[in-house]
Scaffold this active site. Structure first.
Site, PDB file in Angstrom:
ATOM      1  N   LYS A 111     -41.928 -61.042  33.967  1.00 42.60           N
ATOM      2  CA  LYS A 111     -42.193 -61.385  32.556  1.00 42.60           C
ATOM      3  C   LYS A 111     -42.067 -62.882  32.335  1.00 42.60           C
ATOM      4  CE  LYS A 111     -43.320 -57.591  30.632  1.00 42.60           C
ATOM      5  NZ  LYS A 111     -42.611 -56.376  30.875  1.00 42.60           N
ATOM      6  N   LYS A 194     -51.014 -52.900  40.517  1.00 41.83           N
ATOM      7  CA  LYS A 194     -50.994 -51.583  39.879  1.00 41.83           C
ATOM      8  C   LYS A 194     -51.791 -51.581  38.583  1.00 41.83           C
ATOM      9  CE  LYS A 194     -47.002 -52.223  37.013  1.00 41.83           C
ATOM     10  NZ  LYS A 194     -46.127 -51.664  36.066  1.00 41.83           N
ATOM     11  N   LYS A 197     -51.332 -51.744  31.349  1.00 40.19           N
ATOM     12  CA  LYS A 197     -51.915 -51.645  30.002  1.00 40.19           C
ATOM     13  C   LYS A 197     -52.642 -52.918  29.633  1.00 40.19           C
ATOM     14  CE  LYS A 197     -48.725 -48.335  28.116  1.00 40.19           C
ATOM     15  NZ  LYS A 197     -47.292 -48.202  28.013  1.00 40.19           N
TER      16      LYS A 197
HETATM   17  P1  TYM Z   1     -44.323 -47.978  30.746  1.00 38.28           P
HETATM   18  O1  TYM Z   1     -44.670 -47.720  29.342  1.00 38.28           O
HETATM   19  O2  TYM Z   1     -44.695 -49.282  31.361  1.00 38.28           O
HETATM   20  O3  TYM Z   1     -44.917 -46.865  31.682  1.00 38.28           O
HETATM   21  C1  TYM Z   1     -44.658 -45.505  31.388  1.00 38.28           C
HETATM   22  C2  TYM Z   1     -44.589 -44.700  32.653  1.00 38.28           C
HETATM   23  O4  TYM Z   1     -45.788 -44.828  33.405  1.00 38.28           O
HETATM   24  C3  TYM Z   1     -45.493 -45.238  34.722  1.00 38.28           C
HETATM   25  N1  TYM Z   1     -46.551 -46.134  35.202  1.00 38.28           N
HETATM   26  C4  TYM Z   1     -47.154 -45.989  36.391  1.00 38.28           C
HETATM   27  N2  TYM Z   1     -46.982 -45.104  37.373  1.00 38.28           N
HETATM   28  C5  TYM Z   1     -47.791 -45.199  38.452  1.00 38.28           C
HETATM   29  N3  TYM Z   1     -48.741 -46.152  38.597  1.00 38.28           N
HETATM   30  C6  TYM Z   1     -48.947 -47.081  37.626  1.00 38.28           C
HETATM   31  N4  TYM Z   1     -49.897 -47.983  37.770  1.00 38.28           N
HETATM   32  C7  TYM Z   1     -48.131 -47.030  36.467  1.00 38.28           C
HETATM   33  N5  TYM Z   1     -48.055 -47.762  35.335  1.00 38.28           N
HETATM   34  C8  TYM Z   1     -47.080 -47.202  34.582  1.00 38.28           C
HETATM   35  C9  TYM Z   1     -44.175 -45.961  34.631  1.00 38.28           C
HETATM   36  O5  TYM Z   1     -43.510 -45.956  35.872  1.00 38.28           O
HETATM   37  C10 TYM Z   1     -43.461 -45.147  33.591  1.00 38.28           C
HETATM   38  O6  TYM Z   1     -42.872 -44.016  34.171  1.00 38.28           O
HETATM   39  N6  TYM Z   1     -39.489 -48.984  30.843  1.00 38.28           N
HETATM   40  C11 TYM Z   1     -40.444 -47.896  30.714  1.00 38.28           C
HETATM   41  C12 TYM Z   1     -40.273 -47.086  29.434  1.00 38.28           C
HETATM   42  C13 TYM Z   1     -38.911 -46.529  29.254  1.00 38.28           C
HETATM   43  C14 TYM Z   1     -38.335 -45.455  29.978  1.00 38.28           C
HETATM   44  C15 TYM Z   1     -37.018 -45.281  29.457  1.00 38.28           C
HETATM   45  C16 TYM Z   1     -38.795 -44.620  30.987  1.00 38.28           C
HETATM   46  C17 TYM Z   1     -37.992 -46.974  28.344  1.00 38.28           C
HETATM   47  N7  TYM Z   1     -36.845 -46.218  28.473  1.00 38.28           N
HETATM   48  C18 TYM Z   1     -36.169 -44.297  29.937  1.00 38.28           C
HETATM   49  C19 TYM Z   1     -37.927 -43.642  31.492  1.00 38.28           C
HETATM   50  C20 TYM Z   1     -36.643 -43.467  30.943  1.00 38.28           C
HETATM   51  C21 TYM Z   1     -41.815 -48.524  30.734  1.00 38.28           C
HETATM   52  O7  TYM Z   1     -41.985 -49.668  30.465  1.00 38.28           O
HETATM   53  O8  TYM Z   1     -42.777 -47.678  30.984  1.00 38.28           O
END
Ligand code: TYM
Length: 329
Positions: A111, A194, A197
């Site tokens: 970041k 990867k 968004k």
């Molecule tokens: P976020 O919103 O970036 O992504 C949500 C979930 O999608 C998975 N993910 C992926 N998996 C495989 N390949 C990809 N290219 C890919 N992009 C995203 C992420 O691994 C995630 O599981 N910090 C978390 C949100 C969060 C969270 C939590 C998750 C906040 N508190 C507690 C689990 C438990 C996040 O930014 O996810």
């Protein structure tokens, strides 16, 4: 019955990475476990969204969760900011989280590199809030993609540190979970890295078939294999990885063989891949539209989710306060 927690930031539509990295696992877990799924809208504030955008994104992500198959009768679906108890646990955990370890987190370093003009304290303590999200329900499993592995390691460390500090065996140590397999990383269409968004390399569940065809046809490839049984280059491997999750195994096999014999035509590979993606996303897209139009249903889901999540979260916070030493006179 195990406790499962996972979340997705409300910073934009769900893409194939979210779906195959996290969502599909949720779906397989919701029948047999006590599952909590939430929209991480506090985490979303690190990028300073406008109020209208924040509200719209929460609504959209909720509809996309439900359309993907998460069943509010089986799982507790809620919005993070509807459960303010988590912010208290976050504050308490912050006292035992060290700046050095937070600064060393890979996601924080990334970041800083990408947004040097907005290095806020919320970003630094992002893993602490995430740990609070998870341990507030005493989760055992957290279905997430590979990119969240380090955050889960930190969650375990914070839970362990709390237990040691107060000489209790209170918080279980949760693990990132993907049905006994490796955690998944879905690549983007830009040849490396990867799917994300905001990287401009993603396919969203809400994309129309035309958008999907256009994006896939523009995906990065190479000049073609030059010798028999050549190892595919990274961009081609990435397309195979996406194919592995959306297509029939025989389709993947077919194109891998064509690559090995140098007969592959990337145009054909892309056409097939686009159609297979559309087969997965089209029914979800239709349901998203239906759910978005049913505001009373969405309101009912989040209201009952918030009630159930608060019940679990407030019990933990009450007990944690007691352990720390906040006691009635
Ligand atoms: P976020 O919103 O970036 O992504 C949500 C979930 O999608 C998975 N993910 C992926 N998996 C495989 N390949 C990809 N290219 C890919 N992009 C995203 C992420 O691994 C995630 O599981 N910090 C978390 C949100 C969060 C969270 C939590 C998750 C906040 N508190 C507690 C689990 C438990 C996040 O930014 O996810």
């Amino acid at each position: 019955m195990d406790i499962v927690v996972s979340g997705i930031r409300s910073t934009g539509n769900l893409h194939l990475g979210n779906y195959y990295g996290a969502m599909k696992n949720f779906l397989r877990m919701q029948d047999e476990n006590r599952c909590f799924f939430f929209i991480a809208d506090y985490h979303a504030l690190t990028t300073h969204p406008k109020p209208m955008d924040l509200a719209g994104n929460i609504r959209q992500v909720l509809a996309e969760y439900l359309a993907s198959g998460i069943d509010p009768e089986k799982a507790t679906i809620f919005i993070q900011s509807d459960v303010p108890e988590v912010s208290e646990l976050y504050l308490l955990l912050n006292m035992n989280a060290y700046v050095g370890e937070l600064e060393r987190t890979a996601s924080f370093k990334e970041k800083i590199r990408k947004h040097p003009d907005n290095i806020n304290a919320g970003l630094l303590t992002y893993p602490v809030l995430m740990a609070a999200d998870i341990i507030i329900h005493k989760a055992k499993y957290v279905p997430v993609g590979k990119d969240q592995e380090q955050h889960l390691e930190m969650t375990r460390r914070f839970a362990r540190r709390f237990n040691m500090m107060y000489e209790v065996d209170y918080f279980p140590e949760p693990s990132a979970y993907n049905f006994g397999q490796q955690l998944v990383k879905i690549p983007g269409l830009d040849g490396s890295g990867k799917m994300g968004k905001s990287e401009g390399n993603g396919i969203f569940l809400f994309d129309t078939p035309e958008e999907i065809r256009k994006k896939v046809m523009k995906a990065v490839t190479d000049a073609g294999p030059r010798s028999l049984n050549e190892e595919p280059s990274e961009p081609i491997k990435n397309l195979f990885t996406i194919m592995e999750v959306v297509s029939d195994p025989s389709t993947l096999q077919y194109f891998k063989e064509k690559h090995a014999t140098c007969e592959i035509r990337y145009g054909d590979l892309k056409k097939q891949l686009a159609e297979d993606i559309i087969k997965v996303t089209s029914p979800i897209r239709e349901r998203i539209v239906e759910i978005l139009a049913d505001k009373p249903y969405m309101a009912k889901v989040v209201k009952s989710g918030a009630e159930r999540a608060r019940e679990s979260a407030s019990r933990t916070v009450r007990e944690v306060r007691e352990i720390i030493g906040y006691r009635p006179f």
